[in-house]
Design a protein around this motif. Structure first.
Motif, PDB file in Angstrom:
ATOM      1  N   UNK A   1      -7.870   3.777   0.630  1.00 46.67           N
ATOM      2  CA  UNK A   1      -7.646   4.742   1.708  1.00 46.67           C
ATOM      3  C   UNK A   1      -7.863   4.091   3.073  1.00 46.67           C
ATOM      4  N   UNK A   2      -8.922   3.320   3.209  1.00 48.90           N
ATOM      5  CA  UNK A   2      -9.196   2.665   4.492  1.00 48.90           C
ATOM      6  C   UNK A   2      -8.066   1.704   4.852  1.00 48.90           C
ATOM      7  N   UNK A   3      -7.639   0.900   3.897  1.00 46.98           N
ATOM      8  CA  UNK A   3      -6.601  -0.091   4.188  1.00 46.98           C
ATOM      9  C   UNK A   3      -5.246   0.569   4.418  1.00 46.98           C
ATOM     10  N   UNK A   4      -4.960   1.648   3.701  1.00 45.64           N
ATOM     11  CA  UNK A   4      -3.717   2.378   3.929  1.00 45.64           C
ATOM     12  C   UNK A   4      -3.726   3.016   5.316  1.00 45.64           C
ATOM     13  N   UNK A   5      -4.846   3.599   5.704  1.00 46.91           N
ATOM     14  CA  UNK A   5      -4.957   4.212   7.033  1.00 46.91           C
ATOM     15  C   UNK A   5      -4.750   3.164   8.122  1.00 46.91           C
TER      16      UNK A   5
ATOM     17  N   UNK B   1       0.822  -1.206   0.000  1.00 45.87           N
ATOM     18  CA  UNK B   1       0.000   0.000   0.000  1.00 45.87           C
ATOM     19  C   UNK B   1       0.857   1.258   0.000  1.00 45.87           C
ATOM     20  N   UNK B   2       1.941   1.251   0.783  1.00 52.19           N
ATOM     21  CA  UNK B   2       2.817   2.429   0.832  1.00 52.19           C
ATOM     22  C   UNK B   2       3.527   2.631  -0.502  1.00 52.19           C
ATOM     23  N   UNK B   3       3.946   1.542  -1.133  1.00 57.36           N
ATOM     24  CA  UNK B   3       4.588   1.649  -2.444  1.00 57.36           C
ATOM     25  C   UNK B   3       3.599   2.192  -3.476  1.00 57.36           C
ATOM     26  N   UNK B   4       2.334   1.767  -3.370  1.00 57.56           N
ATOM     27  CA  UNK B   4       1.329   2.234  -4.322  1.00 57.56           C
ATOM     28  C   UNK B   4       1.023   3.710  -4.117  1.00 57.56           C
TER      29      UNK B   4
END
Length: 260
Positions: free
Chosen positions: A174-178, A149-152
């Motif tokens: 957004x939810x999963x990154x948060x 997720x951070x790379x994306x």
């Protein structure tokens, strides 16, 4: 005839929205091809959900991916001119920090990224793209890891990136990154759904089955328009101050009563 045993849904209007609320548009009139595309894969019960977004930090706007170029920030008063019926999925009190984090990330992405809409085209083309990109393939892959997720997100921030998104893929990302940023397990909040497969129908199904969210209906909607087997859980209202105990209310001076 209304079912007297059916529990009435909790309602909300856009003046009561909070940062990080997830808005899902309900439409059983328009978007016929999108609704039909979702039905083809078995998402019949939730196929009338056709769009989604995240309420911004200002509580007055929705951040969403549309047919326009890039993420959009739209004032809710303007948005509701054409989209009256919706559901709000609000994280419960123990996840207030996650809701704020979601709104912050969505706001940052809208201001700093240029992410084309992956289902661009007329309604027929959009339906075809939805089928080929998401619906004809089973949701077998697990949700992305925090590292993925951070790379994306870094790719999203790159002006030369070829990444694309669509409304509910953006919401899920957004939810999963948060969750990754707060060291939370997103599967315990939203289940094992991958952002690239999170069509509106699939995302709503995940939200409805999650014990971490409370569902609200738009308050100008006929309660009979949408029927479901599952009862909606009672809302937890962490933002509302609890009422004063009787012994305290009795001590309020009459001159102060108008200020309470």
């Amino acid at each position: 005839m209304k079912n007297p045993f059916k529990k009435k849904s909790l309602t909300i209007n856009y003046h009561q929205l909070l940062p990080g609320d997830i808005l899902m548009e309900y439409d059983n009139v328009h978007h016929a091809k999108i609704r039909y595309a979702q039905k083809l894969t078995g998402n019949i019960q939730y196929s009338n959900f056709v769009h989604g977004g995240i309420i911004d930090l200002d509580r007055k706007s929705i951040i969403h991916s549309t047919g326009a170029d890039g993420l959009q920030k739209t004032h809710m008063g303007t948005y509701l001119d054409d989209h009256e019926n919706y559901r709000i999925y609000r994280l419960k009190g123990n996840y207030l920090n996650l809701a704020t984090k979601m709104a912050t990330i969505a706001h940052m992405m809208q201001e700093n990224t240029h992410i084309p809409y992956s289902l661009a085209g007329n309604s027929k083309q959009s339906a075809f793209n939805m089928l080929t990109k998401t619906l004809l393939f089973k949701n077998k892959k697990a949700p992305k890891t925090g590292e993925e997720l951070r790379a994306e997100l870094n790719e999203f921030l790159d002006e030369n990136s070829d990444f694309t998104t669509y409304c509910t893929k953006f919401v899920t990302f957004v939810l999963q990154y948060a969750c990754a940023e707060l060291n939370l397990d997103s599967t315990k909040i939203l289940g094992k759904i991958r952002d690239t497969k999170a069509t509106p129908a699939r995302l709503v199904e995940a939200l409805k089955h999650s014990s971490s969210f409370t569902e609200f209906k738009s308050d100008d909607e006929d309660d009979d328009e949408y029927d479901e087997d599952e009862f909606i859980q009672p809302a937890i209202q962490p933002h509302r101050k609890p009422p004063l105990p009787p012994w305290k209310t009795a001590m309020v001076h009459p001159a102060q009563s108008n200020s309470l």
